[in-house]
Write an enzyme that holds these catalytic residues in place. Structure first.
Site: not given
Ligand code: BGC
Length: 736
Positions: A267
């Site tokens: 993530d």
């Molecule tokens: C989220 C993810 C997301 C990523 C990119 C993170 O803060 O938890 O689900 O895909 O950001 O935007």
């Protein structure tokens, strides 16, 4: 010795470069050589790469991109959120929107709505349409779907997931993945694993029994791996005191036990340590800031944990070539499946067909929770309809965090209702003002709340019927990433509003837009309730179809609505269970998540899992199995007759729950093991057949660390909701 091995490596690279240019001479890069298998292509490409080029593949070069290999013409990878549509373009190096003019998309309904359809065909349609949009937008990886289990109703991200039941989520996630990936776009299944709340998500250490992990929290991820998802995303939180983006235990399950061959992505900003990332299966590091973690600009992408520090460790022998090659192979495989696949379709964006798909999914997922006096459908519009509530005019694709979308068009509920009932006078009252949708702050109202309230009650008093469109929204501390909800009650004074409106008008229909259960003690005051979710670009048309009866609602709840918050298992154990003490949390309800808790503990839900009404009636009869006794590796063939006994066409979801009559370990009262949605014309009768593998009756045996299907009697409960069972069939599983 060292010189010798360097010489060998250089020779290999030279020879393979020769091969590479030979195939290039034939005007065909190696990845286009149809005679080679995927593995052969991977090895052919791998053998071309220098150490530095391989390392480069492993970490971001911008917010949503990782490098290719320019020397060989291997393109960069481009990523996008996910999971309900393709997110608008983000700046290369910060979180601002890039303000492109070509990035407006179809917003598909939230995954809770898709799950509520109980219809795998819709999941496939969803995947196909979304994949085509991602492809047109030149994205190689779409960051979704999410399959974290709905553990309690306050989680700010429940709307991005597929409900509280691992079997439902498993069945629904697979066609979504197939549909997206047929476009040559990878899915990224998130957030692996145990990310069931947003409070303290960056560090909280989740303690959960092995059994609950295996029975509740992992099955949908396993189903996604089995469906061949090309990438997975690690969760922010910790498990066994290690961050899930580089977690030894979870990585072993995914890559060794399940033999998954995809690429594992962090993530954004979820990597915390080079050594753990190298050893515990992290392949691609993405970041929130340019040091991969918490601060901006003075760093550059070479500071990522899998960039310079990794390269240095490889050069000084701390890390091995094999560790690097495993990552590089997985990334090359991802490249081959996406942007090196010259056969992938071209995609299309915001088409009429995608709008239709979005509407169909929305209609398929809407759940009729209550319908006193057959208030719905509104077959003949009365003279005056009051549409009340902010969600009737709100763009619910805004906010919510990373799943936010810039739709090409938004059909609001107010517009949908106006267009559907042109003969009626439609009066609109906003009723409350929740301010602008913001990620990390609450929006500030710009209207006077008392006058909005009074105006709404006045409009209700002067109308024949009221359609109240409320629920939650995507503001901070509602259904939104990075925080959990404030409380279980409807926000913005809505319970009082509903009570006040119902006091002056006896024909109130409540349309709830949310991705979470809400407290509904006001329900007896109103006639009808429709759970309409976040229904995407075409929400207004889908809602109008359901209210008017153009579409007969057939959605079923993918999670329970507890009467009060403390009736939820996770919440009932207090702070250590949810939200934890800031360092750790303990999943004390164990395997009793959702309806497993309500049913086993005999705490009735306001609206149970699998529940949903229709404008017609169905009769289930003559449920039978093809035998009485089965081997533990056998398959049960269960048949049942179903008849549409009403006067409208409609669809019903036949659900089969299984109970272990006598077990050596405590088990939930019942668990969903099969379902099928059946479409029937008015008066039509069908015999439906469902196949249930006996192995699905197994529990995770902590003493042997394996699945255990105990011999003995099991009860198959067949019905149209977890609390509406029409037939019980007892079957026996033979001892081995
Ligand atoms: C989220 C993810 C997301 C990523 C990119 C993170 O803060 O938890 O689900 O895909 O950001 O935007």
């Amino acid at each position: 010795m060292r010189h010798f091995s360097v010489a060998i490596t250089s020779l290999t690279i030279f020879l393979s470069s020769l091969m590479f240019s030979l195939s290039a001479q034939a005007n065909q890069p190696v990845w286009c050589d149809e005679a080679l298998s995927e593995d052969e292509k991977v090895e052919a490409i791998l053998s071309q790469l220098t150490l530095e080029e391989k390392v480069k593949l492993c970490a971001a070069q911008g917010k949503f991109t990782t490098p290719g290999v320019p020397r060989l013409g291997i393109p960069e990878l481009w990523y996008s959120d996910g999971p309900h549509g393709v997110r608008a373009e983000i700046n290369w190096n910060d979180w601002g929107y890039a303000k492109w003019r070509n990035d407006s998309v179809t917003a598909f309904p939230a995954l809770t709505c898709l799950a509520a359809s109980f219809d795998p065909d819709l999941a496939y349609l969803y995947g196909q349409s979304l994949g085509a949009e991602a492809r047109y937008r030149k994205k190689d990886v779409i960051l979704g779907p999410g399959v974290n289990i709905y553990r309690m109703p306050l989680n700010g991200r429940n709307f991005e997931y597929m409900g509280e039941d691992p079997y439902l989520a498993s069945v629904m996630v697979q066609p979504y993945i197939r549909g997206v990936q047929e476009n040559g776009v990878a899915t990224c299944v998130k957030h692996y694993a145990l990310n069931n709340q947003e409070i303290d998500r960056g560090h909280i250490n989740v303690e959960v029994s092995e059994r609950a992990l295996r029975e509740i929290y992992l099955p949908a991820f396993k189903a996604a791996a089995d469906a061949g998802a090309w990438t997975f995303m690690g969760a922010y939180n910790q498990y066994k005191n290690q961050h899930c983006c580089h977690n030894e235990y979870l990585n072993k399950i995914l890559k060794e036990e399940w033999a998954w061959d995809g690429a594992f992505i962090t993530d954004w900003g979820g990597c915390h340590d080079t050594e753990q990332a190298v050893k515990n299966g992290l392949d691609l590091e993405m970041g929130t800031y340019t040091n991969g973690l918490t601060s901006e600009s003075k760093f550059d992408y070479n500071h990522y944990y899998l960039a310079d520090a990794f390269l240095q460790g490889l050069r000084n022998g701390k890390y091995s070539q094999e560790q690097l090659d495993d990552k590089a192979r997985r990334i090359i495989r991802l490249l081959l499946r996406t942007n090196l696949n010259s056969h992938r379709p071209w995609g299309s964006l915001a088409t009429g067909a995608h709008a239709k798909a979005a509407q169909k999914i929305a209609e398929g997922g809407m759940v009729l929770l209550q319908n006193k006096d057959n208030m719905l459908p509104i077959v003949k519009a009365p003279k005056r309809i009051a549409v009340i509530g902010e969600n009737a005019i709100r763009n619910l694709m805004q906010g919510g965090g990373s799943s936010e979308l810039k739709p090409k068009r938004v059909i609001t509920p107010l517009q949908g209702i106006k267009e559907r009932f042109p003969e009626a006078e439609i009066v609109f009252a906003r009723a409350y003002d929740s301010g602008k949708a913001m990620y990390s702050n609450e929006g500030k109202p710009t209207h006077n709340l008392d006058s909005l309230h009074a105006e709404a009650v006045r409009a209700a008093a002067q109308s024949d019927i009221v359609i109240f469109v409320g629920g939650l929204n995507k503001n901070h501390k509602q259904d939104c990433e990075a925080a959990d909800r404030y409380s279980y009650e409807l926000p913005f004074n809505q319970p009082k509003l509903i009570n006040d409106i119902a006091a002056v008008n006896e024909n109130v229909v409540v349309v709830l837009m949310s991705g979470n259960a809400v407290e509904t003690s006001w329900a007896p005051k109103v006639k009808a309730i429709v759970q309409a979710w976040y229904a995407g670009s075409e929400a207004g048309y889908a809602i109008a179809s359901v209210l008017s009866g153009d579409v007969n609602p057939s959605g079923k709840l993918p999670f329970s609505f507890p009467k009060k918050l403390s009736d939820n298992g996770a919440i009932s154990y207090g702070q250590l269970s949810y939200p934890g003490d800031g360092v750790k949390q303990v999943y004390m309800e164990d395997i009793l998540v959702g309806y497993r808790w309500h049913d086993t503990k005999k705490i009735p839900a306001a609206y149970p899992f699998g529940y949903g009404l229709s404008y017609t009636t169905f009769n289930l009869s003559n449920a039978r199995c093809d035998a009485n006794t089965y081997a533990s590796d056998g398959k049960i063939q269960l048949s049942i007759d179903i008849e549409n006994t009403g006067s409208r066409d409609g669809a019903e979801v036949i659900q089969v729950y299984v109970s272990d009559v006598k077990s050596s370990v405590a088990r939930p009262y019942q668990e969903l093991k099969a379902f099928q949605k059946v479409f029937l014309k008015a008066g039509e009768k069908q015999t439906v057949s469902l196949t249930i593998p006996v192995s699905s009756f197994a529990f995770w045996d902590e003493t042997s660390s394996s699945w255990n299907t105990e011999a003995g009697d099991y009860m198959l409960r067949v019905g149209n909701s977890s609390r509406q069972i029409s037939a019980n069939i007892r079957v026996k599983v033979k001892a081995e």
